[in-house]
Design a protein around this motif. Structure first.
Motif, short mmCIF file in Angstrom:
data_model
loop_
_atom_site.label_atom_id
_atom_site.label_comp_id
_atom_site.label_asym_id
_atom_site.label_seq_id
_atom_site.Cartn_x
_atom_site.Cartn_y
_atom_site.Cartn_z
N CYS A 115 34.13 87.10 52.27
CA CYS A 115 33.06 86.97 53.29
C CYS A 115 32.01 87.93 53.16
N SER A 116 30.75 87.58 53.03
CA SER A 116 29.80 88.51 53.13
C SER A 116 29.82 89.40 54.25
N ALA B 25 28.09 79.53 44.23
CA ALA B 25 26.99 79.33 44.95
C ALA B 25 26.00 78.23 44.33
N LEU B 26 25.75 78.45 43.21
CA LEU B 26 24.96 77.27 42.33
C LEU B 26 25.34 75.98 42.59
N GLU B 27 26.73 75.58 42.31
CA GLU B 27 27.08 74.43 42.84
C GLU B 27 26.75 74.01 43.97
N HIS B 28 26.83 74.76 44.97
CA HIS B 28 26.76 74.49 46.59
C HIS B 28 25.27 73.86 46.65
N VAL B 29 24.34 74.76 46.04
CA VAL B 29 22.72 74.63 46.27
C VAL B 29 22.31 73.59 45.39
N SER B 30 23.09 73.23 44.28
CA SER B 30 22.37 72.22 43.06
C SER B 30 23.31 71.11 43.17
N PHE C 37 26.30 85.41 60.32
CA PHE C 37 27.79 85.33 60.32
C PHE C 37 28.16 83.91 60.24
N ASP C 38 27.88 82.88 60.63
CA ASP C 38 28.34 81.56 60.51
C ASP C 38 28.03 81.09 58.93
N ASP C 39 27.05 81.38 58.26
CA ASP C 39 26.67 81.23 56.96
C ASP C 39 27.66 82.11 55.98
N ALA C 40 27.89 83.21 56.53
CA ALA C 40 28.98 83.89 55.58
C ALA C 40 30.41 83.31 55.84
N VAL C 41 30.72 82.89 56.88
CA VAL C 41 32.00 82.23 57.02
C VAL C 41 32.02 80.90 56.21
N ALA C 42 31.06 80.23 56.15
CA ALA C 42 31.23 78.96 55.19
C ALA C 42 30.82 79.12 53.94
N GLU C 43 30.22 80.52 53.52
CA GLU C 43 30.62 80.62 52.24
C GLU C 43 31.97 81.11 51.68
#
Length: 179
Positions: free
Chosen positions: A10-11, A91-96, A133-139
């Motif tokens: 987690c970030s 991260a790249l797979e998630h956005v692309s 924080f919610d974005d960090a949890v999803a990551e």
């Protein structure tokens, strides 16, 4: 023998602080590519920032992670990485939507990955961490899936002080070398 040990998760979960403690104890450590990229991009006025162009940022993080990995392979003893090629590829797979994780599967770190779980009390925004924080949890959830799908064994770091976390990591690695 060189062990290439990843600290991921987690970030805002305390990875960089743990890395500093391991470094203080004499371990070889590699700083997170993302933080280095953000600092470089902010200084140069570049656009490969996660809040401007996440795909460009992730591609740069992948290239930097490969460079870091190549540099570390000749080290003796363990080398600790704050994130890895897997993090950047996820991260790249998630956005692309492009299935890049399978393409990096042959590039391996130690089979055991230490994951910092979401820890709201530690999480802080700063100039380089602008997501919530919610974005960090999803990551974190995406990273658990990515590492698991590539056959890594997940070790969840305890929600404890940095010295206890460093002891945990070093004890687990020592135990694994005795197996």
């Amino acid at each position: 023998m060189t062990r290439l040990v990843v600290l991921s998760g987690c970030s805002g979960g305390g990875k960089s602080t743990l890395l500093l403690e391991l470094q203080r104890r004499g371990c070889t450590c590699v700083a997170e590519p993302g933080r280095r990229i953000v600092a470089e991009e902010l200084e140069s006025g570049g656009g490969a920032l996660p809040w401007l162009d996440m795909a460009a940022f992730a591609r740069r993080a992948m290239a930097m992670a490969l460079t870091d990995l190549a540099a570390a392979e000749s080290a003796s003893g363990p080398v600790f990485f704050d994130r890895s090629l897997v993090d950047a590829a996820a991260a790249l797979e998630h956005v692309s939507g492009f299935p890049i994780l399978r393409r990096v599967a042959e590039t391996r770190y130690d089979d055991r990955v230490f994951m910092a779980p979401p820890w709201r009390e530690l999480y802080r925004h700063d100039a380089e961490r602008r997501h919530g924080f919610d974005d960090a949890v999803a990551e974190y959830e995406r990273l658990l899936e990515a590492y698991s799908s590539l056959g890594y064994r997940i070790e969840t770091l305890p929600k404890a002080g940095v010295a206890e976390r460093a002891d945990f990591v070093l004890e687990r690695l020592h135990s694994a070398s005795m197996e």
